[in-house]
Design an enzyme around this catalytic site. Structure first.
Site, PDB file in Angstrom:
ATOM      1  N   MET A   1       0.854  -1.185   0.000  1.00 24.12           N
ATOM      2  CA  MET A   1       0.000   0.000   0.000  1.00 24.12           C
ATOM      3  C   MET A   1       0.886   1.230   0.000  1.00 24.12           C
ATOM      4  O   MET A   1       1.964   1.223   0.567  1.00 24.12           O
ATOM      5  CB  MET A   1      -0.899  -0.005   1.243  1.00 24.12           C
ATOM      6  CG  MET A   1      -2.127   0.873   1.128  1.00 24.12           C
ATOM      7  SD  MET A   1      -1.885   2.584   1.607  1.00 24.12           S
ATOM      8  CE  MET A   1      -1.368   2.440   3.300  1.00 24.12           C
ATOM      9  N   CYS A   2       0.412   2.261  -0.668  1.00 27.37           N
ATOM     10  CA  CYS A   2       1.259   3.434  -0.854  1.00 27.37           C
ATOM     11  C   CYS A   2       0.447   4.714  -0.813  1.00 27.37           C
ATOM     12  O   CYS A   2      -0.778   4.704  -0.947  1.00 27.37           O
ATOM     13  CB  CYS A   2       1.982   3.367  -2.205  1.00 27.37           C
ATOM     14  SG  CYS A   2       2.896   1.842  -2.464  1.00 27.37           S
ATOM     15  N   GLY A   3       1.185   5.824  -0.632  1.00 24.23           N
ATOM     16  CA  GLY A   3       0.646   7.142  -0.887  1.00 24.23           C
ATOM     17  C   GLY A   3       1.266   7.635  -2.172  1.00 24.23           C
ATOM     18  O   GLY A   3       2.498   7.720  -2.278  1.00 24.23           O
ATOM     19  N   ASN A  76      -0.456   2.004  -6.242  1.00 24.96           N
ATOM     20  CA  ASN A  76      -0.999   1.765  -4.900  1.00 24.96           C
ATOM     21  C   ASN A  76      -1.970   0.610  -5.023  1.00 24.96           C
ATOM     22  O   ASN A  76      -3.170   0.802  -5.216  1.00 24.96           O
ATOM     23  CB  ASN A  76      -1.713   3.017  -4.377  1.00 24.96           C
ATOM     24  CG  ASN A  76      -2.357   2.765  -3.018  1.00 24.96           C
ATOM     25  OD1 ASN A  76      -1.926   1.899  -2.269  1.00 24.96           O
ATOM     26  ND2 ASN A  76      -3.394   3.520  -2.711  1.00 24.96           N
TER      27      ASN A  76
END
Length: 624
Positions: A1-3, A76
Site C-alpha cells: 500500500m502506498c501514498g 498503490n
C-alpha cells in the site's frame, strides 16, 4: 500500500519543487517504509511525482519507478491474481515492466483488465506525453483529483490537502474506468480533456454516453471536460453480471419460524438438509477461503522462524488484524483467516467502543469497585462480572458481541492467540482527533454517516487499546500492517434494512435492483474513504468479500439463495453467509441481526442524537 501523488503545472509561476507540507505529511503516513520524489519537465509542462511505500511483499521497491525511456509509474495496489507475481517478487515492478512493453492503448487496457485485487495508479508515458490514471472496478484504493480553475495545473493524490481558508476542491476520481490526459495538448489549448476508457461487459458498441459522463463532469471546473476515447476502447469488467433471474413459481422455504418465536441454529440447519443449498454453501466457503488466504499470506513475515519455534514465542507479533464486532461478517472472516495464518502467529481482533471518559481504561479483575456510582454504572459493572470480565464499556453493543465472538473463536481453535483489543474512545479524544486528522481524510465525503464510520474505522484501525488477560489488563498497540474488513457482505447479501423495505414494496425484482445499485455505488460511498482512513496509520485495508471471484460467485446466484427476507431479522438477511457460519461451526454469532457500526460502537450517541445519516456534517467542515 502506498501514498501516491502527481502534481502537474502548465505555468512556471505555479510550479513548485515540493508538495505542500500537509499533503506530504499525509502521504508519508500512508507509506512509512520509503519516500521518493521525481521530476519530469517538458517545454509545455512540469510534473512532480511523489511516492511513499508501505512495504508488504517481495523486495522493497521505492516509488516512483522509472525506466530508460523516461516512463514513470506510481502504484498503490495489490495483485492477488490475473497477473503472475511470484512470492519473492514485487507487484509494483511486475506491473511497471508489463506496462513498459505495451505497444498501444489496447495492451494497457488488457493488462489492467486482468489484474485481480485493489489498485490505483498513475503512469506517465514519456514518448506520447500521456498521463494515465485510475482506480480498480470497486474503487478499493483512494485517488483524488484537484484542478486549477484557470487550467494552470492539476494534482492527483491518494489523499487531499488540509489547507484552511480555501474551499475544498478535492474530489474522488470516479471508479468508472481509466483516464488519459494528453499533457502537450492541454498546454496549448488550456483546456483539460479527460479521455475515459470505461468498464464494460464484453466491450461491444461502446459509445459516447452523455448520461454516464455527466456525473463525472458535474463538479469539475469549466476548463475540464470528460469524453469517451475516440477508439471506443474499454476495460473488461472483472466480475460477471448480477443474476437478475426471478422464480417461475412461488418459493417454498425450507423452514419458517413461527410468529413471535426467535430463530434458532436449528432453523438454519434445516436449510442445510437440502443438497443443492449445502453445495452452494460449500462453494461459497471455498471461494471466500481462497480470497482470505491470498490476503493473509501476501504479508512480509520473518522467514527464519519455523512453525515449531514460532509457536513457542509468547511475544510474537500479529501481522494481520480484523475489524471485529463479533457480528457474522467479522466472525466468518476470522474463522477462515485462522485456517491460513501460521499457527504460532497471533491474530488481532480490533474492537472499538465510544464510551464516557471515566471508563477509558478497563478495570482489572482485582480492581476494587468505586463505592459511589450511579445506577447505570452499577448495572454495567455487574453485567461485566457476570460475563467474567469486569471491565467497563460492556453496555456498548459491539463490545458485548465482540467478547462473545472471541469465546466462539477460542472454542474453535484454543491454540491460537486471539488478541481481543479493546479500543475505548472518549468524546474528548474523538473531537480532538477529528479536528486534527480524521475530517481531512474523510473529505471530500461530508455526511453524518461519513463522520461516524470514518471516525470509528480510524480509531479501530489505529489498534491502540487494551488486552484483558488472566494476568490482568495491559495496554496494547497492534503491529499488524494488514487489516481485514467485512465491507461488501451487506451490499451483496441484502444485509441492510433498506433491502428489506425494498423487498416488502417491490418484491424480488426490487431487491435485485437494490443490490445492483449498492454494488455500483460502493466505490463512491465507502471504499475511498475507508482506504484513506485506514491507510493513515501505515496499514493496508483488504476486503475479502470484494474479491473478484467472490463477487462473481455471489453474482451468479439467484437472489433467493443469498437472502430470504420473508424470514425475520437475524436469519433472513445474509442467509447464505449464516449457513456458512453454521457449516464452519459458529454458534450464536450466526444468528446476530445486522447492526450498523455507528450504532454498535455507540459513536452515533456521542454528540447529536437528532441528526440523519444523510445530513451534511458540520463537524467535518474544515472552515469555522
Amino acid at each position: 500500500m502506498c501514498g501516491i501523488c502527481c502534481s502537474v503545472s502548465f505555468s512556471m509561476e505555479g510550479f513548485s519543487n515540493d508538495l505542500k507540507e500537509d499533503l506530504l505529511c499525509s502521504l508519508k503516513r500512508r507509506g512509512p517504509s520509503s519516500s521518493k520524489q521525481l521530476f519530469r519537465a517538458d517545454l509545455n509542462y512540469r510534473c512532480l511525482f511523489s511516492g511513499h511505500v508501505l512495504h508488504l511483499r517481495g523486495a522493497l521497491t521505492a516509488q516512483p519507478v522509472e525506466d530508460e525511456w523516461g516512463n514513470v509509474f506510481l502504484w498503490n495496489g495489490e495483485v492477488f491474481g490475473g497477473v503472475k507475481v511470484e512470492d519473492e517478487e514485487n507487484d509494483t515492478q511486475i506491473m511497471f515492466t508489463s506496462l513498459s512493453v505495451c505497444r498501444n492503448e489496447s495492451d494497457i487496457l488488457s493488462l489492467f483488465s486482468k489484474v485481480q485485487g485493489p489498485w490505483s495508479f498513475i503512469y506517465y508515458q514519456a514518448s506520447s506525453h500521456y498521463l494515465w490514471f485510475g482506480r480498480d472496478f470497486f474503487g478499493r484504493r483512494s485517488l483524488l483529483w484537484h484542478f486549477n480553475n484557470l487550467g494552470k495545473g492539476f494534482c492527483l493524490s491518494s489523499v487531499g490537502t488540509q489547507t484552511f481558508g480555501v474551499a475544498n476542491q478535492w474530489l474522488e476520481v470516479p471508479a468508472s474506468g481509466i483516464f488519459r490526459i494528453d499533457l502537450n495538448s492541454i498546454a496549448i489549448s488550456r483546456c483539460i480533456v479527460l479521455k475515459l476508457y470505461p468498464w464494460r461487459h464484453g466491450c461491444k458498441n461502446v459509445g459516447e454516453d452523455a448520461n454516464n459522463l455527466l456525473p463525472i463532469s458535474v463538479d469539475l471546473p469549466t476548463v475540464v471536460s470528460v469524453v469517451t476515447n475516440e477508439a471506443k476502447l474499454c476495460l473488461e469488467k472483472p466480475v460477471i453480471p448480477l443474476n437478475m433471474m426471478l422464480p417461475q413459481a412461488p418459493l417454498e422455504s425450507h423452514c419458517r419460524s413461527s410468529s413471535g418465536i426467535p430463530p434458532t441454529r436449528e432453523t438454519l440447519e434445516a436449510f442445510l438438509t437440502d443438497g443443492h443449498m449445502k453445495k452452494v454453501v460449500e462453494q461459497f466457503i471455498h471461494v471466500l477461503s481462497v480470497a482470505i488466504e491470498r490476503r493473509v499470506l501476501c504479508v512480509a513475515r520473518d522467514e527464519n522462524l519455523t512453525p515449531s519455534v514460532a509457536s513457542q514465542m509468547c511475544n510474537r507479533k500479529a501481522n494481520v488484524a480484523i475489524l471485529f464486532s463479533g457480528g457474522i461478517d467479522s466472525m466468518v472472516i476470522a474463522t477462515l483467516a485462522d485456517r491460513h495464518i501460521p499457527p504460532g502467529e497471533p491474530i488481532d481482533l480490533l474492537n472499538v467502543a465510544f464510551i464516557s471518559k471515566e471508563e477509558i481504561r478497563p478495570a482489572s479483575r482485582n480492581e476494587k469497585r468505586i463505592k459511589q456510582t450511579n445506577h447505570c454504572e452499577t448495572l454495567c459493572r455487574e453485567f461485566s462480572r457476570n460475563a467474567a470480565a469486569a471491565h467497563p464499556g460492556t453496555n456498548v453493543p459491539d463490545r458485548i458481541t465482540g467478547r462473545a465472538g472471541l469465546k466462539e473463536l477460542q472454542a474453535i481453535n484454543p491454540s491460537r492467540t486471539w488478541n481481543f483489543v479493546e479500543i475505548n474512545v472518549s468524546l474528548e479524544e474523538l473531537q480532538q482527533q477529528r479536528r486534527a486528522q480524521i475530517r481531512h481524510l474523510v473529505q471530500p465525503l461530508d455526511t453524518v454517516l461519513d463522520d461516524s464510520i470514518g471516525c470509528a474505522v480510524w480509531f479501530a484501525s489505529r489498534g491502540s487499546g487494551w488486552l484483558v488477560t488472566q494476568d490482568g489488563v495491559k495496554s496494547y498497540q497492534s503491529s499488524a500492517k494488514v487489516i481485514l474488513t467485512g465491507i461488501g457482505a451487506d451490499e451483496q447479501l441484502a444485509g441492510y434494512s433498506r433491502h428489506r423495505i425494498r423487498f416488502q414494496t417491490l418484491g424480488l425484482e426490487g431487491l435485485n435492483k437494490e443490490i445492483e445499485m449498492e454494488l455500483g455505488r460502493i466505490s463512491s460511498r465507502n471504499l475511498g474513504r475507508d482506504d484513506r482512513v485506514i491507510g493513515d496509520h501505515g496499514k493496508e485495508a483488504r476486503f475479502p468479500f470484494l474479491d473478484e471471484n467472490v463477487v462473481s460467485f455471489l453474482n451468479s446466484l439467484p437472489v433467493w439463495e443469498k437472502a430470504d427476507l420473508t424470514l425475520p431479522r437475524g436469519i433472513g438477511e445474509k442467509l447464505v453467509l449464516r449457513l456458512v457460519a453454521v457449516q464452519l461451526g459458529l454458534t450464536a454469532s450466526a444468528l446476530l441481526p445486522k447492526r450498523a457500526m455507528q450504532f454498535g460502537s455507540r459513536i452515533a450517541k456521542m454528540e447529536k442524537n437528532t441528526e440523519k445519516a444523510s445530513d451534511k456534517c458540520e463537524r467535518l467542515q474544515v472552515f469555522p
